[in-house]
Design an enzyme around this catalytic site. Structure first.
Site, PDB file in Angstrom:
ATOM      1  N   GLU A 330      -0.662 -36.450 -58.259  1.00 55.71           N
ATOM      2  CA  GLU A 330       0.717 -36.747 -58.640  1.00 55.71           C
ATOM      3  C   GLU A 330       1.550 -36.842 -57.361  1.00 55.71           C
ATOM      4  O   GLU A 330       1.418 -36.036 -56.461  1.00 55.71           O
ATOM      5  CB  GLU A 330       1.238 -35.643 -59.559  1.00 55.71           C
ATOM      6  N   HIS A 331       2.424 -37.821 -57.313  1.00 55.87           N
ATOM      7  CA  HIS A 331       3.039 -38.249 -56.062  1.00 55.87           C
ATOM      8  C   HIS A 331       4.279 -37.460 -55.647  1.00 55.87           C
ATOM      9  O   HIS A 331       4.646 -37.448 -54.473  1.00 55.87           O
ATOM     10  CB  HIS A 331       3.414 -39.731 -56.186  1.00 55.87           C
ATOM     11  N   SER A 332       4.977 -36.833 -56.588  1.00 58.60           N
ATOM     12  CA  SER A 332       6.323 -36.364 -56.266  1.00 58.60           C
ATOM     13  C   SER A 332       6.396 -35.183 -55.290  1.00 58.60           C
ATOM     14  O   SER A 332       7.304 -35.157 -54.460  1.00 58.60           O
ATOM     15  CB  SER A 332       7.095 -36.034 -57.552  1.00 58.60           C
TER      16      SER A 332
END
Length: 620
Positions: A330-332
């Site tokens: 997941e990028h955040s």
């Protein structure tokens, strides 16, 4: 030197001047405008920045935001919410990234089913246990702050993102998601194993607090596999994490209200250090270079229908039956460079097929059960439809180019490999589409405290002139090379400015976020303002990536490309994603145009070299 020991020495992200930003913005839109549109934008920019004008008011408001921010005006105030958490599209394909890891040097060619369950293989389990243990080794090093501070020629850079990865999970919320609070170092002593859409808590420390070894984890993984025959299987709740964020929010709320066991299981997954998946699909994913690794890239992007994933988790180690390894995340919380650096480290030590064990006393794997009802079943059914639609529309591939690499670019072209690859992407796109488009490249702002990224606007009047010249048979090689060097120089200057916190996109975002209700300006309403920030080419480079087969993320727009690339000494790799529904893009076609662009650039350069240098170039 402790990992976070230099954080206090790092400067805050600057707020550029209005003149700097507007000048950079106006230069960036030249290739996208007619002369009349450009003049109109210049007039609007002048009005925006005039004394007492709205631009001056917004600038002062932003300076006050900066004064109130303890570390970084953008990251402290807006970044994660505006860049990630308010976006409600599914994480699968749209936001999450993947890394396809190389096989072992002595990777088996024959795979034997486990005694516990023939859906899984012994090497799959051994490699998963080994790499999970390698990551736990790294985690201990990180948590004790013994990961070296990274530095550039200018000095140390921010290490905060390393504290935002292990143990992190995104929580769906109405309108804007959140990250679950995770202290550094994380107090968790376990990981989560995902098999057949079932979740198992795996303690990685013994009851007397000793870290388990590969052999211990292997034994625990096999124990969990064996449990599959005896437990009451829960519904495939992990599929919900692949759905639209508002749909997942609603489904999660229903789960936690339905039964207290569900919150307990959810929080166990959310607090785990990371997840490990053993995929049990009978036929292994093809890893076929002649087909641009398309099958494997699709598996990295969305798996087999989204099964055996927890998309909200920052780090997932996924192993197929034949031992192929994919990292998915997941990028955040942090940019993909950080897990890429870590994966590059942990992959280096081969799996020991006779791995040692501590034989310590440890709890058996705990199945994390979910209580569901017909409402949850409807949510899962709807998520499955979303996943199928996303997966079928995702056109993935790895453009593998081994005719030359960064060694050639540095020694013969004497240019930055990153800038050279950006120009190749520009030319490949121009060959395919016949016109330029707004292009994003990630620029790191980690020289500043809690710095993340700024946009390098790759498209410039120089890059456009280069692309046109390369497609014009009347332009001589010497002129083409001159234009290539001008385009590279312009790109490098913009990239340098962006890394110094002086790109235009983040500043313009901050100014717009300072607008009060009822306030607006024509500068922001001009069609070219939106067009120039609609990055049909969304690109990002990592490093040589010799341990990676490819990396990737999704396109930002339906008619665009998402491109993550690796500049190896002998090989250039581009992970590309577009949409099958688009009438203008095609990953396979773009790959062919990109390869031709790289060949044309080399041919053009070598036409201008003396004979003796051509012979040297031919060897690289």
């Amino acid at each position: 030197m402790a990992t976070l020991s230099m954080q206090h020495t790092l400067p805050k992200l600057p707020v550029p001047s209005l003149d700097e930003t507007l000048g950079k913005y106006l230069r960036s839109i030249e290739p996208l405008t007619t002369p009349e549109e450009l003049e109109r934008s210049k007039a609007l920019a002048k009005d925006f920045a005039k004394p007492g004008g709205l631009g001056q008011i917004l600038q002062q408001r932003l300076l006050d935001v900066d004064r109130a921010a303890p570390h970084n005006w953008l990251d402290d105030t807006w970044w994660i919410s505006k860049a990630y958490h308010e976006w409600r599209e599914p994480l699968l394909v749209n936001s999450n990234w993947y890394i396809l890891m190389r096989n072992e040097i002595n990777h088996p060619t024959e795979f034997y089913p486990t005694i516990e369950n023939p859906a899984f293989t012994t090497f799959q389990v051994k490699r998963a246990a080994h790499l999970a243990q390698q990551l736990l080794d790294y985690t201990e090093t990180l948590f004790s702050q013994n990961v070296a501070v990274e530095k550039t020629r200018a000095g140390p850079i921010c290490m905060n993102q390393y504290t935002q990865l292990i143990g992190f999970t995104r929580i769906p919320q109405h309108g804007c998601d959140r990250l679950a609070y995770t202290p550094f170092p994380s107090p968790s002593k376990y990981i989560v194993l995902i098999i057949n859409d079932q979740f198992f808590k795996i303690n990685v420390y013994s009851k007397d607090n000793k870290r388990l070894l590969d052999g211990d984890l292997e034994r625990l993984f096999l124990n969990a596999i064996k449990q599959l025959d005896h437990i009451k299987a829960s519904a495939p709740v992990g599929l919900l994490t692949c759905d639209h964020r508002d749909a997942w929010t609603k489904a999660r709320e229903h789960l936690v209200v339905l039964d207290p066991k569900n919150r307990e299981s959810l929080q166990t997954i959310e607090n785990a250090l990371f997840c490990v998946t053993l995929d049990s699909t009978a036929e292994a994913t093809k890893a076929d270079r002649s087909d641009d690794f398309a099958d494997w890239a699709k598996f990295g992007m969305h798996g087999h229908g989204g099964h055996n994933r927890w998309c909200d988790k920052s780090l997932n180690l996924i192993f197929e039956r034949d031992g192929k390894f994919v990292c998915h995340g997941e990028h955040s919380p942090c940019d993909a460079l950080i897990p890429a650096v870590i994966m590059d480290i942990i992959i280096r030590k081969p799996t020991d097929l006779n791995a040692p064990s501590t034989n310590a006393i440890v709890d058996a794997p705990q199945h994390l059960a979910f209580v569901t009802d017909t409402t949850t079943e409807e949510h899962i059914k709807a998520a499955s439809v979303t996943i199928e639609t996303l997966s079928k529309n995702s056109d993935c591939g790895i453009v593998y180019f081994d005719e030359y690499g960064s060694d050639y670019v540095k020694k013969v072209v004497k240019a930055s490999p990153d800038a050279y690859m950006q120009m190749a992407i520009q030319l490949g796109y121009y060959k395919q589409i016949g016109q330029p488009c707004a292009t994003y490249e990630t620029a790191s702002t980690r020289q500043f405290r809690n710095g993340r990224t700024e946009t390098t606007r790759t498209l410039s009047k120089e890059s456009f002139a280069f692309c046109k010249a390369m497609q014009d048979p009347s332009v001589k090689a010497e002129e083409r090379v001159k234009l290539l060097r001008a385009a590279i120089a312009a790109h490098q200057q913009y990239q340098k400015d962006a890394a110094n916190g002086k790109g235009c996109d983040r500043h313009l975002l901050g100014l717009r976020l300072c607008l009060q209700p009822g306030e607006s300006h024509g500068l922001f309403q001009e069609p070219v303002f939106t067009k120039s920030a609609s990055f049909l080419l969304s690109t990002s480079g990592l490093f040589a990536g010799d341990n990676f087969v490819g990396t990737g993320f999704g396109a930002m727009y339906p008619d665009g490309y998402g491109i993550n690339y690796l500049a190896g000494g002998k090989t250039l790799k581009f992970g590309v994603e577009s949409k099958f529904e688009s009438k203008v893009t095609s990953t396979k076609e773009f790959g062919n145009y990109l390869r031709q662009a790289l060949r044309d650039m080399r041919s053009t350069i070598e036409q201008t070299l003396p004979e003796d240098q051509r012979k040297i170039a031919a060897k690289l």
